[in-house]
Design a protein around this motif. Structure first.
Motif, PDB file in Angstrom:
ATOM      1  N   GLY A  85       0.736  -1.117  -0.055  1.00 39.70           N
ATOM      2  CA  GLY A  85       0.044  -0.044  -0.004  1.00 39.70           C
ATOM      3  C   GLY A  85       0.842   1.499   0.084  1.00 39.70           C
ATOM      4  N   ALA A  86       2.280   1.262  -0.084  1.00 42.07           N
ATOM      5  CA  ALA A  86       2.929   2.181   0.049  1.00 42.07           C
ATOM      6  C   ALA A  86       2.695   3.060  -1.220  1.00 42.07           C
ATOM      7  CB  ALA A  86       4.590   1.893  -0.064  1.00 42.07           C
ATOM      8  N   GLU A  87       3.025   4.382  -1.237  1.00 42.72           N
ATOM      9  CA  GLU A  87       2.810   5.370  -2.451  1.00 42.72           C
ATOM     10  C   GLU A  87       3.720   5.178  -3.375  1.00 42.72           C
ATOM     11  OE1 GLU A  87       2.850   9.857  -3.656  1.00 42.72           O
ATOM     12  OE2 GLU A  87       2.709   9.621  -1.446  1.00 42.72           O
ATOM     13  N   ILE A  88       3.538   4.697  -4.838  1.00 41.37           N
ATOM     14  CA  ILE A  88       4.487   4.707  -5.900  1.00 41.37           C
ATOM     15  C   ILE A  88       4.396   6.100  -6.202  1.00 41.37           C
ATOM     16  CG2 ILE A  88       4.861   3.702  -8.033  1.00 41.37           C
ATOM     17  CD1 ILE A  88       5.300   1.927  -5.736  1.00 41.37           C
ATOM     18  N   VAL A  89       5.589   6.694  -6.276  1.00 43.44           N
ATOM     19  CA  VAL A  89       5.711   8.066  -6.981  1.00 43.44           C
ATOM     20  C   VAL A  89       6.020   8.038  -8.422  1.00 43.44           C
ATOM     21  CG1 VAL A  89       7.051  10.334  -6.912  1.00 43.44           C
ATOM     22  CG2 VAL A  89       6.534   8.931  -4.660  1.00 43.44           C
ATOM     23  N   GLU A  91       6.149   5.141 -11.626  1.00 39.97           N
ATOM     24  CA  GLU A  91       6.104   3.620 -11.982  1.00 39.97           C
ATOM     25  C   GLU A  91       7.425   3.005 -12.630  1.00 39.97           C
ATOM     26  OE1 GLU A  91       3.568   1.097 -11.389  1.00 39.97           O
ATOM     27  OE2 GLU A  91       2.494   2.838 -10.521  1.00 39.97           O
ATOM     28  N   VAL A 104       9.366   5.353  -4.521  1.00 42.51           N
ATOM     29  CA  VAL A 104       8.276   5.094  -3.653  1.00 42.51           C
ATOM     30  C   VAL A 104       8.567   5.974  -2.580  1.00 42.51           C
ATOM     31  CG1 VAL A 104       9.759   3.127  -2.414  1.00 42.51           C
ATOM     32  CG2 VAL A 104       7.215   3.237  -2.243  1.00 42.51           C
ATOM     33  N   ARG A 105       7.399   6.335  -2.011  1.00 41.18           N
ATOM     34  CA  ARG A 105       7.434   7.225  -0.884  1.00 41.18           C
ATOM     35  C   ARG A 105       7.702   6.423   0.529  1.00 41.18           C
ATOM     36  NH1 ARG A 105       7.119  12.436  -0.985  1.00 41.18           N
ATOM     37  NH2 ARG A 105       5.563  12.269  -2.923  1.00 41.18           N
TER      38      ARG A 105
END
Length: 119
Positions: A85-89, A91, A104-105
């Motif tokens: 579920g981590a934020e992909i900044v 792809e 990724v953040r």
């Protein structure tokens, strides 16, 4: 999963600051291993995985990452991070300089560049 190296990334405001940083870290024994104008990476000749990078900008992604982590299998790591579920900044993408990477953040807000070198 294998981590091959971790590289701190530092944003500088100009090419002059990039050059000054390269020169300063050269005094400590670092040498150029990648210079693309907007990003320079320096490494220790005795321990090539001991590196530091300086960016004036990030030309292929939305932000300059705070940290780069080279892994053995970037797509497997991407799948694990995505499932968490981590934020992909940004792809995953193959870059012209021979790496596949994604951003990724981290929970602390820092952006991590996760990469692997292409064969």
């Amino acid at each position: 999963m294998t981590v091959r190296r971790i590289v701190p990334n530092h944003r500088v405001e100009s090419e002059e600051q990039l050059t000054a940083s390269r020169d300063f870290y050269g005094l400590l024994g670092f040498e150029d291993v990648m210079a693309m104008g907007w990003v320079t990476t320096l490494a220790s000749p005795a321990n090539p995985t001991a590196q530091i990078s300086f960016f004036t900008e990030e030309r292929t992604a939305p932000v300059v990452p705070d940290l780069s982590v080279e892994v053995e299998d970037v797509d497997a790591v991407h799948a694990r991070v995505l499932a968490s579920g981590a934020e992909i900044v940004r792809e995953p993408r193959d870059e012209e300089w021979g790496v596949r990477r994604f951003f990724v953040r981290a929970p602390d807000g820092r952006v991590v560049n996760v990469l692997t070198h292409l064969p």
